[in-house]
Motif scaffolding. Structure first.
Motif, PDB file in Angstrom:
ATOM      1  N   PHE A  71      -0.111   6.006  -7.915  1.00 36.59           N
ATOM      2  CA  PHE A  71      -0.714   4.760  -7.569  1.00 36.59           C
ATOM      3  C   PHE A  71      -1.720   3.782  -8.057  1.00 36.59           C
ATOM      4  O   PHE A  71      -2.898   4.198  -8.572  1.00 36.59           O
ATOM      5  N   ARG A  72      -1.298   2.442  -8.335  1.00 36.86           N
ATOM      6  CA  ARG A  72      -2.282   1.671  -8.872  1.00 36.86           C
ATOM      7  C   ARG A  72      -3.070   1.153  -7.613  1.00 36.86           C
ATOM      8  O   ARG A  72      -4.307   0.762  -7.814  1.00 36.86           O
ATOM      9  N   LEU A  73      -2.573   0.826  -6.561  1.00 39.60           N
ATOM     10  CA  LEU A  73      -3.304   0.553  -5.596  1.00 39.60           C
ATOM     11  C   LEU A  73      -2.501   0.818  -3.949  1.00 39.60           C
ATOM     12  O   LEU A  73      -1.131   1.137  -4.187  1.00 39.60           O
ATOM     13  N   ALA A  74      -3.119   0.887  -2.877  1.00 42.63           N
ATOM     14  CA  ALA A  74      -2.591   1.154  -1.733  1.00 42.63           C
ATOM     15  C   ALA A  74      -3.282   0.469  -0.734  1.00 42.63           C
ATOM     16  O   ALA A  74      -4.541   0.319  -0.677  1.00 42.63           O
ATOM     17  N   GLY A  75      -2.675   0.088   0.313  1.00 42.15           N
ATOM     18  CA  GLY A  75      -3.372  -0.684   1.667  1.00 42.15           C
ATOM     19  C   GLY A  75      -3.916   0.266   2.374  1.00 42.15           C
ATOM     20  O   GLY A  75      -3.969   1.384   2.315  1.00 42.15           O
ATOM     21  N   THR A  76      -4.990  -0.437   3.284  1.00 43.47           N
ATOM     22  CA  THR A  76      -5.847   0.443   4.094  1.00 43.47           C
ATOM     23  C   THR A  76      -5.049   1.316   5.224  1.00 43.47           C
ATOM     24  O   THR A  76      -5.751   2.475   5.310  1.00 43.47           O
ATOM     25  N   ARG A  77      -3.964   0.783   5.629  1.00 44.96           N
ATOM     26  CA  ARG A  77      -3.190   1.436   6.596  1.00 44.96           C
ATOM     27  C   ARG A  77      -2.386   2.635   5.999  1.00 44.96           C
ATOM     28  O   ARG A  77      -2.553   3.687   6.398  1.00 44.96           O
ATOM     29  N   VAL A  78      -2.217   2.563   4.806  1.00 45.68           N
ATOM     30  CA  VAL A  78      -1.499   3.555   3.961  1.00 45.68           C
ATOM     31  C   VAL A  78      -2.580   4.602   3.660  1.00 45.68           C
ATOM     32  O   VAL A  78      -2.197   5.855   3.991  1.00 45.68           O
ATOM     33  N   CYS A  79      -3.817   4.170   3.508  1.00 41.69           N
ATOM     34  CA  CYS A  79      -4.693   5.194   2.951  1.00 41.69           C
ATOM     35  C   CYS A  79      -5.246   6.031   4.303  1.00 41.69           C
ATOM     36  O   CYS A  79      -5.551   7.232   3.974  1.00 41.69           O
ATOM     37  N   SER A  80      -5.302   5.297   5.200  1.00 41.80           N
ATOM     38  CA  SER A  80      -5.886   5.889   6.581  1.00 41.80           C
ATOM     39  C   SER A  80      -4.689   6.847   6.988  1.00 41.80           C
ATOM     40  O   SER A  80      -5.121   7.787   7.652  1.00 41.80           O
ATOM     41  N   LEU A  81      -3.596   6.628   6.903  1.00 46.39           N
ATOM     42  CA  LEU A  81      -2.526   7.572   7.171  1.00 46.39           C
ATOM     43  C   LEU A  81      -2.639   9.033   6.603  1.00 46.39           C
ATOM     44  O   LEU A  81      -2.674  10.101   7.258  1.00 46.39           O
ATOM     45  N   PHE A  82      -3.207   8.920   5.412  1.00 50.93           N
ATOM     46  CA  PHE A  82      -3.276  10.244   4.699  1.00 50.93           C
ATOM     47  C   PHE A  82      -5.027  10.603   4.551  1.00 50.93           C
ATOM     48  O   PHE A  82      -5.296  11.657   3.893  1.00 50.93           O
ATOM     49  N   ASP A  83      -5.819   9.594   5.249  1.00 52.36           N
ATOM     50  CA  ASP A  83      -7.284   9.793   5.205  1.00 52.36           C
ATOM     51  C   ASP A  83      -7.853  10.110   3.915  1.00 52.36           C
ATOM     52  O   ASP A  83      -8.770  10.995   3.627  1.00 52.36           O
ATOM     53  N   ARG A  84      -7.383   9.209   2.863  1.00 61.84           N
ATOM     54  CA  ARG A  84      -8.185   9.391   1.669  1.00 61.84           C
ATOM     55  C   ARG A  84      -7.611   8.180   0.911  1.00 61.84           C
ATOM     56  O   ARG A  84      -6.559   7.709   1.196  1.00 61.84           O
ATOM     57  N   GLU A  85      -8.503   8.030  -0.278  1.00 62.95           N
ATOM     58  CA  GLU A  85      -7.965   6.672  -1.145  1.00 62.95           C
ATOM     59  C   GLU A  85      -6.927   7.198  -2.019  1.00 62.95           C
ATOM     60  O   GLU A  85      -6.966   8.425  -2.532  1.00 62.95           O
ATOM     61  N   LEU A  86      -5.767   6.507  -2.173  1.00 62.58           N
ATOM     62  CA  LEU A  86      -4.471   7.000  -2.927  1.00 62.58           C
ATOM     63  C   LEU A  86      -4.829   6.571  -4.239  1.00 62.58           C
ATOM     64  O   LEU A  86      -3.818   7.036  -5.286  1.00 62.58           O
ATOM     65  N   ARG A  87      -5.392   5.233  -4.638  1.00 65.72           N
ATOM     66  CA  ARG A  87      -5.384   4.617  -6.095  1.00 65.72           C
ATOM     67  C   ARG A  87      -5.650   5.952  -7.096  1.00 65.72           C
ATOM     68  O   ARG A  87      -6.597   6.694  -7.130  1.00 65.72           O
ATOM     69  N   GLY A  88      -4.900   6.000  -7.972  1.00 63.78           N
ATOM     70  CA  GLY A  88      -5.126   7.059  -9.185  1.00 63.78           C
ATOM     71  C   GLY A  88      -4.335   8.370  -8.799  1.00 63.78           C
ATOM     72  O   GLY A  88      -4.093   9.295  -9.803  1.00 63.78           O
ATOM     73  N   LEU A  89      -3.800   8.653  -7.713  1.00 60.70           N
ATOM     74  CA  LEU A  89      -3.306   9.755  -7.295  1.00 60.70           C
ATOM     75  C   LEU A  89      -1.796   9.873  -7.569  1.00 60.70           C
ATOM     76  O   LEU A  89      -1.156   8.778  -7.568  1.00 60.70           O
TER      77      LEU A  89
END
Length: 207
Positions: A55-73
């Motif tokens: 992930f280079r970036l992810a929107g706020t609702r996408v991150c909220s679905l997984f309850d974490r910041e996804l950038r770099g994962l």
């Protein structure tokens, strides 16, 4: 698109299809976030990284679905252990073959509600015909007035299919089929395109 059930998937695909022109995918520099601002919370970008895109970036609702910041994962981090190979191989195949693909997913939220989701994966190129990015979206198949305010407890891949592939498209030039060969003819490119797409569909359990 008849295959798509969410407004986000439809809007993103329509925008991507418009800016790519005659290519299998647009240049990343051609993507203007302001033109898809309403969908941005549900959008993400993946970058090629070996066999597991990151992930280079992810929107706020996408991150909220997984309850974490996804950038770099890695993309595999979204899926439970033992269920990662299929979606990861599909994401890598979208970049390798330059084919837009829609995934149907199911999940269970922390409050016990079942949730159906759509994930759209669209190839994007850095330069020439090097497809090393994915423009994606993840959106719930639920009424617009419902709010998905709880994170996912589990996520499961169900099926995928290639969508909106123009009849005139060809496989990107970076796909390696082994060995040196004479310059391609139109028939050669069409045959390789059919073989590559068939392989991707078989891997996704569509054929």
């Amino acid at each position: 698109m008849a295959d798509m059930h969410t407004r986000t998937s439809t809007e993103l695909f329509t925008y991507w299809d418009r800016i790519r022109g005659a290519e299998a995918g647009p240049l990343r520099s051609d993507i203007a976030p302001g033109e898809i601002r309403h969908a941005l919370p549900d959008i993400f970008i993946l970058e090629a990284s070996g066999g597991d895109p990151v992930f280079r970036l992810a929107g706020t609702r996408v991150c909220s679905l997984f309850d974490r910041e996804l950038r770099g994962l890695p993309f595999s981090a979204l899926w439970p252990a033992g269920q990662r190979e299929e979606p990861v191989s599909i994401a890598a195949g979208v970049m390798q073959y330059g084919v837009p693909t829609l995934l149907n997913l199911s999940g269970v939220l922390q409050d016990g509600r079942n949730l159906r989701l759509e994930m759209l994966l669209l190839p994007v190129r850095s330069a020439g015909r090097t497809y090393d990015r994915l423009l994606g979206s993840l959106s719930p198949e639920m009424p617009a007035n419902e709010v998905c305010d709880k994170p996912l407890r589990s996520l499961r891949f169900e099926r995928s299919r290639i969508v909106g592939l123009p009849a005139s498209s060809s496989i990107p030039g970076q796909v390696a089929f082994g060995g040196s060969h004479a310059p391609d003819t139109d028939d050669d490119r069409a045959s390789r395109r059919r073989s590559a797409i068939a392989a991707l569909l078989k891997r996704a359990h569509v054929l």
